[in-house]
Design an enzyme around this catalytic site. Structure first.
Site, PDB file in Angstrom:
ATOM      1  N   ARG A 141       0.836  -1.195   0.000  1.00 28.49           N
ATOM      2  CA  ARG A 141       0.000   0.000   0.000  1.00 28.49           C
ATOM      3  C   ARG A 141       0.870   1.244   0.000  1.00 28.49           C
ATOM      4  O   ARG A 141       1.999   1.230   0.486  1.00 28.49           O
ATOM      5  CB  ARG A 141      -0.907   0.039   1.243  1.00 28.49           C
ATOM      6  CG  ARG A 141      -1.968  -1.038   1.290  1.00 28.49           C
ATOM      7  CD  ARG A 141      -2.877  -0.843   2.493  1.00 28.49           C
ATOM      8  NE  ARG A 141      -3.770  -1.972   2.685  1.00 28.49           N
ATOM      9  CZ  ARG A 141      -4.613  -2.091   3.694  1.00 28.49           C
ATOM     10  NH1 ARG A 141      -4.667  -1.155   4.616  1.00 28.49           N
ATOM     11  NH2 ARG A 141      -5.409  -3.141   3.800  1.00 28.49           N
TER      12      ARG A 141
ATOM     13  N   SER B 271      -7.925  -1.150   0.777  1.00 26.54           N
ATOM     14  CA  SER B 271      -8.953  -1.356   1.800  1.00 26.54           C
ATOM     15  C   SER B 271      -9.663  -0.042   2.103  1.00 26.54           C
ATOM     16  O   SER B 271     -10.087   0.655   1.196  1.00 26.54           O
ATOM     17  CB  SER B 271      -8.330  -1.997   3.052  1.00 26.54           C
ATOM     18  OG  SER B 271      -9.321  -2.354   3.983  1.00 26.54           O
TER      19      SER B 271
ATOM     20  N   GLU C 132     -11.612 -11.140  13.011  1.00 27.75           N
ATOM     21  CA  GLU C 132     -10.659 -10.282  13.700  1.00 27.75           C
ATOM     22  C   GLU C 132     -11.319  -8.974  14.110  1.00 27.75           C
ATOM     23  O   GLU C 132     -12.305  -8.553  13.518  1.00 27.75           O
ATOM     24  CB  GLU C 132      -9.430 -10.042  12.827  1.00 27.75           C
ATOM     25  CG  GLU C 132      -9.717  -9.590  11.415  1.00 27.75           C
ATOM     26  CD  GLU C 132      -8.463  -9.579  10.553  1.00 27.75           C
ATOM     27  OE1 GLU C 132      -7.430 -10.127  10.967  1.00 27.75           O
ATOM     28  OE2 GLU C 132      -8.524  -9.000   9.453  1.00 27.75           O
TER      29      GLU C 132
ATOM     30  N   SER D  18     -10.861  -5.982  13.671  1.00 31.24           N
ATOM     31  CA  SER D  18     -10.956  -4.869  12.735  1.00 31.24           C
ATOM     32  C   SER D  18     -12.166  -4.993  11.805  1.00 31.24           C
ATOM     33  O   SER D  18     -12.159  -4.439  10.704  1.00 31.24           O
ATOM     34  CB  SER D  18      -9.671  -4.755  11.921  1.00 31.24           C
ATOM     35  OG  SER D  18      -9.409  -5.951  11.220  1.00 31.24           O
TER      36      SER D  18
END
Length: 548
Positions: free
Chosen positions: A49, A148, A393, A395
Site C-alpha cells: 500500500r 482497503s 478479527e 478490525s
C-alpha cells in the site's frame, strides 16, 4: 491517541479533497528509489500500500510486483486463470492497466470484470475457490487492487494464491524482494505490452463476477428467511466495490432493502471524515459512518462495507453502530446454534487481539477456541479443511462456512456479515444490538480499547522479540496474571509482541509496521476504570522493558 479533529464526522470542503488528476499524474511521473525505505515495495498483512504523492504506490511498483507474480506462478506451476479485481480508489484503475500490460506480455489467462467494473475482495476469493474445487492441476489464483478503507489518495495491491486467502509471509516476502530487485535494475527485466495491445490480447478475458457470487449466496445465508420476514434493511456501500452487487442481490432474493447511497466518487466527497479529519471508508468508525448511523430509525437493521467490501459495519437500534468485537460475538453465538449441518467438532477462530467475550461465547457453546496472530491468513487452513466454522478479527473482518459446513471464502467477506445481521433479525426477531445486550448480560460486559504509544525502531524490534520471562509483572490492575503469551495458543505462531491475561482482563502489545508507535489492545470485564488501569500499567511495564 491523538486528539479528535474538528472535522471528525463532517463532510469536507472541496478544497480539502484529494486532487485526483494530480494523484494519477504522480502515479506515472514519479519513479521510486529503492535506496529510500519508504519507496520500496513492502507487503504488510494486506499487500503493498502507499500513495503516488509519496512515491510509494507508482507505476514502477506495480510493474515490478506483477513481474514478480508472473515468475512466482511459473516457479510454483500455477497455470490456471488469474482472477483480477479492483476497488473504487482512484489509483486502482491505473494499477489495473499496468498489471494487464505485464500479465498480457507473459500470456497469463487473466479474468477481469466484463464491464470494467469493480470487484470486492471476497468475490475474488469465491471465484478462486469455485474454480479450483475438485481440481489438482491448472489451479487459479488472484489479485485484488485495493488499499482497503484507506484514504482516497492511497492505492493497494494484494495477491491471493490458489487457496483463495491472503498470501502467507513466505510468498509475499518472495514477491516483495523480487519486485525490489526489478526496481533497483530500472525495470529492465520486466516484460510488458502497450496497454491497447495488451487489452486486446486473447489471454485477457472479460468475466461475469456478479452472477455466480450472487447466485451462490443462499448457500451461506438463509436468504428466504430474510425475505419472508420482510426485514427492512439499509445498505451503504460507502462508494466501494460492492456498489453494483447489492441491486442484483436485492432483486434475486426479493429483499426489503434500500441502497442509501450509490455514489461512486474517487474523492469520496460524500463521506464524513474519520477521527483525524481524513476521509477513510472505515465502516467500524462512528465518524466515518455518521450518515448511516443517522438513518438507524428507518430500518430494522443497516450495514455498510469498506471499499473492497471485506469489512462490515452493523447499525441497529438501540446502540447504533455496533463495536466490531460485539458483533463478532453475536455472529458466532448465532451461527453455531443455527447451522444444524455444521460438525460438532468445528472450532471458533479469533485473532489474539479480539474480545475475550468471544472466548466466553466459545466456552458457552462448548466449542474449541482457536486463537491466532493478527491476520485472516491464519484461518485459511482451518476454513478449507472444515475444522473452523468461523474466523474473525477485531478490525471488523470475518468469514464463515456455508450452511452445509463447506468453505465459502478464505478471505474476509463483509457482504455475508451484513446479510447475516439481517438473517439474525429475521430468525430471532431481535436485531444484533439487542442480541448483544442479552449476550453481555449473561456472559459479562467487555470494555475494550486500542491506544498507540511512541516507540522507535530499536524499541519495536525489542518488543517483537520479547520473551515472557522478560516481562516481570505478576499482577495486572489488581488481578493475578494467569498467562503471558508471545506465541498464539491456537497454532503456536509468533505473535510479534506480547499478550498478558488475567481472569478479568488482558492486554496485547504489538509494534506498528508503518509508524514509530506500538499498539496496546486492552480489555476489562469490570469497568472503564479497570480498563484504564490495565492500559496504564501495561504502558509502564513496556517502558521498563524498553529501558532494560
Amino acid at each position: 491517541m491523538a486528539s479528535l479533529s474538528p472535522f471528525a464526522g463532517k463532510t469536507l470542503d472541496p478544497s480539502q479533497l484529494t486532487d485526483i488528476p494530480a494523484l494519477i499524474a504522480a502515479y506515472y511521473d514519479r519513479k521510486p528509489d529503492v535506496s529510500i525505505p519508504t519507496q520500496r515495495v513492502s507487503f504488510g498483512t494486506s499487500g503493498h500500500r502507499g500513495s503516488s504523492f509519496h512515491t510509494s504506490f507508482n507505476e514502477g511498483h506495480i510493474l515490478a510486483i506483477c513481474e514478480a507474480i508472473c515468475r512466482h506462478r511459473k516457479a510454483e506451476g500455477i497455470d490456471g486463470p488469474l482472477f483480477v479485481g479492483m476497488d473504487t480508489h482512484a489509483l486502482s484503475g491505473p494499477a489495473q492497466r499496468s498489471a494487464i500490460e505485464v500479465f498480457a506480455a507473459h500470456g497469463l489467462d487473466v479474468r477481469v470484470d466484463q464491464n470494467d467494473g469493480f470487484t470486492p475482495t471476497p468475490v475474488i476469493s469465491h471465484a478462486i475457490l469455485t474454480y479450483n474445487k475438485g481440481r489438482t492441476t491448472g489451479l487459479a489464483d488472484g489479485v485484488v487492487i485495493t488499499p482497503s478503507h484507506n484514504p482516497p489518495s492511497d492505492g493497494g495491491f494484494k495477491y491471493n494464491p490458489p487457496n483463495g486467502g491472503p498470501a502467507d509471509t513466505a510468498i509475499t516476502k518472495a514477491i516483495q524482494d523480487m519486485a525490489n530487485g526489478f526496481l533497483a535494475e530500472g525495470l529492465k527485466d520486466v516484460k510488458r505490452l502497450p496497454y491497447e495491445e495488451a487489452r486486446k490480447a486473447a489471454c485477457i478475458k472479460g468475466y461475469d463476477y456478479v452472477t455466480p457470487y450472487v447466485a451462490d449466496l443462499d448457500s451461506v445465508i438463509d436468504m428466504k428467511a430474510i425475505r419472508d420476514a420482510g426485514v427492512k434493511i439499509g445498505i451503504d456501500p460507502l462508494g466501494g466495490a460492492a456498489v453494483h452487487y447489492w441491486k442484483p442481490i436485492i432483486e434475486r432474493y426479493g429483499l426489503n432493502a434500500t441502497i442509501v447511497n450509490e455514489t461512486v466518487d474517487p474523492q469520496f466527497a460524500f463521506m464524513t471524515a474519520d477521527w483525524d479529519g481524513q476521509i477513510r471508508m472505515d465502516c467500524s468508525s462512528p465518524y466515518a459512518m455518521k450518515s448511516l448511523i443517522g438513518m438507524a430509525d428507518q430500518f430494522d437493521v443497516a450495514f455498510a462495507n469498506d471499499t473492497d467490501a471485506d469489512r462490515h459495519g452493523i447499525v441497529a437500534k438501540p446502540d447504533g453502530l455496533l463495536n466490531p468485537n460485539h458483533y463478532l460475538a453475536v455472529a458466532i453465538s448465532y451461527l453455531f446454534r443455527n447451522r444444524p449441518d455444521w460438525s460438532p467438532e468445528l472450532g471458533v477462530g479469533k485473532t489474539l487481539v479480539s474480545s475475550g467475550l468471544i472466548d466466553r461465547v466459545a466456552k458457552d457453546l462448548g466449542r474449541k477456541l482457536v486463537e491466532v496472530p493478527v491476520g485472516l491468513k491464519w484461518f485459511v487452513p482451518g476454513l478449507i479443511d472444515g475444522s473452523l466454522g468461523f474466523g474473525g478479527e477485531e478490525s471488523a473482518g470475518a468469514t464463515f462456512l456455508r450452511r452445509d459446513g463447506t468453505v465459502w471464502t478464505t478471505d474476509k467477506d463483509g457482504l455475508i456479515l451484513g446479510l447475516l445481521a439481517a438473517e439474525i433479525t429475521a430468525k430471532t426477531g431481535k436485531n444484533p444490538s439487542e442480541q448483544y445486550r442479552e449476550l453481555s448480560a449473561r456472559l459479562g460486559t467487555p470494555f475494550y480499547a486500542r491506544i498507540d504509544a511512541p516507540a522507535n525502531a530499536e524499541q519495536k524490534a525489542k518488543l517483537s522479540k520479547l520473551s515472557p520471562e522478560q516481562f516481570p509483572l505478576e499482577t495486572l490492575a489488581g488481578d493475578k496474571i494467569i498467562s503471558k503469551l508471545t506465541r498464539a495458543p491456537g497454532n503456536d505462531a509468533p505473535i510479534g509482541g506480547l499478550k498478558v491475561v488475567t481472569e478479568n482482563g488482558w492486554f496485547a502489545a504489538r509494534p506498528s509496521g508503518t509508524e514509530d508507535v506500538y499498539k496496546i489492545y486492552a480489555e476489562s470485564f469490570k469497568s472503564e476504570e479497570h480498563l484504564h488501569a490495565i492500559q496504564t500499567e501495561a504502558q509502564e511495564a513496556i517502558s521498563k522493558v524498553f529501558e532494560a
